[in-house]
Design an enzyme around this catalytic site. Sequence first.
Site: not given
Length: 293
Positions: A172, A261, A229
């Site tokens: 991330c 995600h 995502d």
Amino acid sequence: MKDLINDGISLLSAGASGDGVDRRVFLKAAVGSGFAVAALPVVAQTQVQTSAEGLDAGDHIVVVNGQDVPVYRAQPRDRSNLPVILVISEIFGVHEHIKDVVRRFAKAGYLAVAPDLFVRQGDATRTPMPELMKNIVAKVPDAQVMSDLDTIVKWTKQRGGNTDKLGITGFCWGGRITWLYAAHNPNVKAGVAWYGRLVGETNALQPKHPVDVAQNLKVPVLGLYGAKDQGIPLESVERMRKALDAGNSRSKIHVYPNSGHAFHADYRPSYNAEDAKDGWSKALNWFSTHGVA
């Protein structure tokens, strides 16, 4: 530089005042799980737990430009001259999941380290949303991160790491940093970026994004992304892929059609066990293939 193995000592050394340190220690004891406050609740059924058996692992303090930076390190016991992997956290900081990832790399034969890159702005592991994003993450300059990582690399060499075999991976927020540090440090041999943001508006703290450095990138980076995502649309992934193809870094992007995600985060509902396992295998192979083994 000083090494503080005991986690409690690390916390005490990192604080500037007794009150602040006591509060941090209290909060850590109150939470108890070792996971970041903003990441709770933990999905215990899928959480991967990697033991430290056979490893030399612990918390340290590395002084960077006068700032105490907490670092979690793990490596195979009684071995030296090991290849080095920098593990860059999500927005939640160096909490239990990131420490577990560090131990996984150690089990694979690496000296792996995860530095707290938010420490100057606050304690990411103890700050709830949305304060975490507004008051900590959004205020971290990319230049500060690059400088901190440069010093951490030197520290790993002092610990017996072979920085001629240097790799970086991140998740991330850390995925974005992986792309940027690979562009910043030509001594990095390879990187693996897990669902890191690729595009965005620039500002004084974030003057460039991965798509801006892609064409001139020299280090091979593997990008692992999820087609579902919601925060990283496929359009931006394709922009990044085209920019990489215009250069000569040999970087690649793999998109998992059934993941969103944070599909590697085994403590969250977003976890996709099959794709996480495949991504881990691809990451280890990528590092091995590109001289980080």
